[in-house]
Design a protein around this motif. Structure first.
Motif, PDB file in Angstrom:
ATOM      1  N   SER A  13       0.748  -1.146  -0.130  1.00  0.00           N
ATOM      2  CA  SER A  13      -0.041   0.141  -0.012  1.00  0.00           C
ATOM      3  C   SER A  13       0.816   1.161   0.057  1.00  0.00           C
ATOM      4  N   VAL A  60      -0.919   4.376   0.766  1.00  0.00           N
ATOM      5  CA  VAL A  60      -1.448   5.130   1.397  1.00  0.00           C
ATOM      6  C   VAL A  60      -1.468   4.954   2.760  1.00  0.00           C
ATOM      7  N   GLU A  72      -4.365   3.511   5.367  1.00  0.00           N
ATOM      8  CA  GLU A  72      -5.422   2.840   4.661  1.00  0.00           C
ATOM      9  C   GLU A  72      -5.121   1.254   4.639  1.00  0.00           C
ATOM     10  N   GLN A  73      -6.120   0.536   4.405  1.00  0.00           N
ATOM     11  CA  GLN A  73      -5.950  -1.002   4.204  1.00  0.00           C
ATOM     12  C   GLN A  73      -5.229  -1.072   3.023  1.00  0.00           C
ATOM     13  N   ASP A 132      -8.628  -6.328   8.697  1.00  0.00           N
ATOM     14  CA  ASP A 132      -7.918  -4.971   9.296  1.00  0.00           C
ATOM     15  C   ASP A 132      -6.523  -5.484   9.131  1.00  0.00           C
ATOM     16  N   TYR A 169      -2.466  10.310   9.670  1.00  0.00           N
ATOM     17  CA  TYR A 169      -3.029   9.781   8.373  1.00  0.00           C
ATOM     18  C   TYR A 169      -2.953  10.824   7.414  1.00  0.00           C
ATOM     19  N   GLN A 221      -3.450  11.720   4.228  1.00  0.00           N
ATOM     20  CA  GLN A 221      -4.436  12.351   3.229  1.00  0.00           C
ATOM     21  C   GLN A 221      -5.213  13.581   4.067  1.00  0.00           C
ATOM     22  N   GLY A 236     -11.915   9.983   5.947  1.00  0.00           N
ATOM     23  CA  GLY A 236     -10.948   8.893   6.005  1.00  0.00           C
ATOM     24  C   GLY A 236     -10.274   8.941   7.210  1.00  0.00           C
ATOM     25  N   VAL A 291     -10.447   6.155  10.526  1.00  0.00           N
ATOM     26  CA  VAL A 291      -9.226   5.429  11.010  1.00  0.00           C
ATOM     27  C   VAL A 291      -9.079   5.773  12.625  1.00  0.00           C
TER      28      VAL A 291
END
Length: 321
Positions: free
Chosen positions: A175, A177, A180-181, A188, A213, A215, A221, A225
Motif C-alpha cells: 500500500s 496510502v 489505509e488498508q 484490518d 493519516y 491524506q 478518512g 481510521v
C-alpha cells in the motif's frame, strides 16, 4: 523529595509541527491540540536540522504553549544527529519541555541510552531529575517484537506510538496510502500491530497513541481510521493539519451520554457500597446491575471525560428510604 510527574497527560490530538518552520510553530500555539511535538526528524531536511534545534529552543522558551503537552521529536539513534538534538534542546529549553519523542525505537537499550543522556543533562543543568518523559515510537518489525521491553525500559516512558509509514515499508506492505488498508486483504491489516502496542502500553500503565493519516484533506478518512484506534482503547492520534484537530479531540473523548453515565455509575457504586447504601457489593442503577467491574470501566470513561474538560449534565439521587 520531588513531586511525582503526571505521565498520563491528555493526548487526544498530537500535532506535528516542523521544527524548521517558524510560521507553523507560531500558528500551532493557537490550535486546540492536547499535545504539540516540534519535529527535528522527518519534517526537517538534513541541511536544516542544526538550525532547527535552535529554532525549537527559541519557540519553547518564548512561545505560549499553555494547556499543551510540549514535546520534541529528535532523530533516531541510527543517525549522527540524536545526541546533539537532545543536548541542544534539553540544555536550552529543558524547563519548558515535557517529553522527548524517540522515533524508530527497536530495543529497550535505545530507551535506556536516552534516559541516561537526559539524566546527565538534568544533573548538569540543575533541572529536576526524571521530570522529562520519553515517548517511544514503534516503526518496524523489530520494534514491535520488543515493544513490551521498550515499555518497561525506563520510568520516563509515557507513551507508545505507532508509526505507520515506516512500519508499512519495513514489512513490505502492499500500500502507498499511509494508514489505509492494503488492497486485496479482506480484514484490518493493522489490528495485530495496534493491539500489541496497546497491550504493552496498558500492561505498563502507559498511553497508546495512533500515528498519522497522510491524506490531510480527507477528514472522513481520518475519522474512520481514528475511530478504529479509539474503539480499541487508544488514547489519541497524531494530527498533521489543523483540520484534523477537532475530529481527533471529538473521537478520543467520550460522548456526553457516556460521560454522564460513567459518573452516575461511580456515584451510585460509592453510595451502595457505603453504610447508608446497605454495604452492597452489587446494586441496580435503573435497569443495569453495577459492581466493582462496572466501577473500573466507568473510571476509564470518566477519566477521559475529565481530562477533556467535560462537564456532567446529570446527578445521582440516592433512593428514598
Amino acid at each position: 523529595m520531588t513531586s511525582p510527574v503526571n505521565r498520563l497527560r491528555p493526548r487526544r490530538s498530537c500535532l506535528a509541527v516542523p521544527g524548521s518552520n517558524p510560521r507553523f510553530l507560531e500558528k500551532a500555539q493557537g490550535l486546540p491540540a492536547d499535545q504539540v511535538f516540534l519535529d527535528l526528524e522527518d519534517a526537517c531536511a538534513p541541511l536544516a536540522k542544526p538550525e532547527a534545534r535552535h529554532t525549537v529552543v527559541k519557540f519553547l522558551n518564548e512561545g505560549d504553549w499553555t494547556g499543551k503537552t510540549r514535546v520534541v521529536r529528535v532523530n533516531d539513534w541510527t543517525t549522527h544527529w540524536t545526541y546533539r538534538d537532545v543536548v541542544t534542546v534539553v540544555e536550552g529549553a529543558g524547563q519548558n519541555l515535557d517529553c522527548i519523542m524517540l522515533p524508530k525505537v527497536q530495543d529497550a537499550q535505545q530507551i535506556v541510552a536516552l534516559d541516561l543522556l537526559l539524566t546527565q543533562i538534568e544533573k548538569t543543568m540543575g533541572f529536576e531529575v526524571g521530570k522529562i518523559g520519553i515517548e517511544a515510537q514503534i516503526e518496524n518489525a523489530q520494534g514491535l517484537n520488543n515493544v513490551n521491553a521498550i515499555a518497561q525500559a525506563s520510568p520516563r516512558v509515557e507513551t507508545i506510538i505507532f508509526g505507520p509509514a515506516d512500519f508499512m515499508a519495513s514489512i513490505n506492505m502492499k500500500s502507498l496510502v499511509v494508514g489505509e488498508q492494503p488492497p486485496g486483504y479482506p480484514a484490518d491489516a493493522y489490528h495485530y500491530i495496534l493491539m500489541k502496542i496497546l497491550m504493552a502500553a496498558r500492561a505498563n500503565d502507559l498511553q497508546a497513541i495512533d500515528g498519522p493519516y497522510l491524506q490531510i484533506r480527507n477528514i472522513d478518512g481520518y475519522r474512520e481510521v481514528a475511530r478504529r484506534a479509539a474503539a480499541l482503547g487508544f488514547d489519541g492520534k497524531w494530527v498533521l493539519h489543523p483540520g484534523q484537530v477537532e475530529a481527533s479531540n471529538e473521537i478520543f473523548s467520550p460522548s456526553q451520554e457516556d460521560y454522564d453515565h460513567a459518573e452516575l455509575i461511580l456515584d451510585a457504586y460509592d453510595y451502595y457500597t457505603s453504610e447508608a447504601g446497605g454495604k452492597k457489593g452489587s446494586a441496580m442503577l435503573g435497569d443495569e446491575m453495577i459492581d466493582e467491574a462496572s466501577r473500573k470501566m466507568a473510571l476509564v470513561i470518566s477519566g477521559k471525560g475529565r481530562a477533556a474538560g467535560m462537564t456532567r449534565t446529570s446527578k445521582f439521587e440516592a433512593p428514598e428510604a
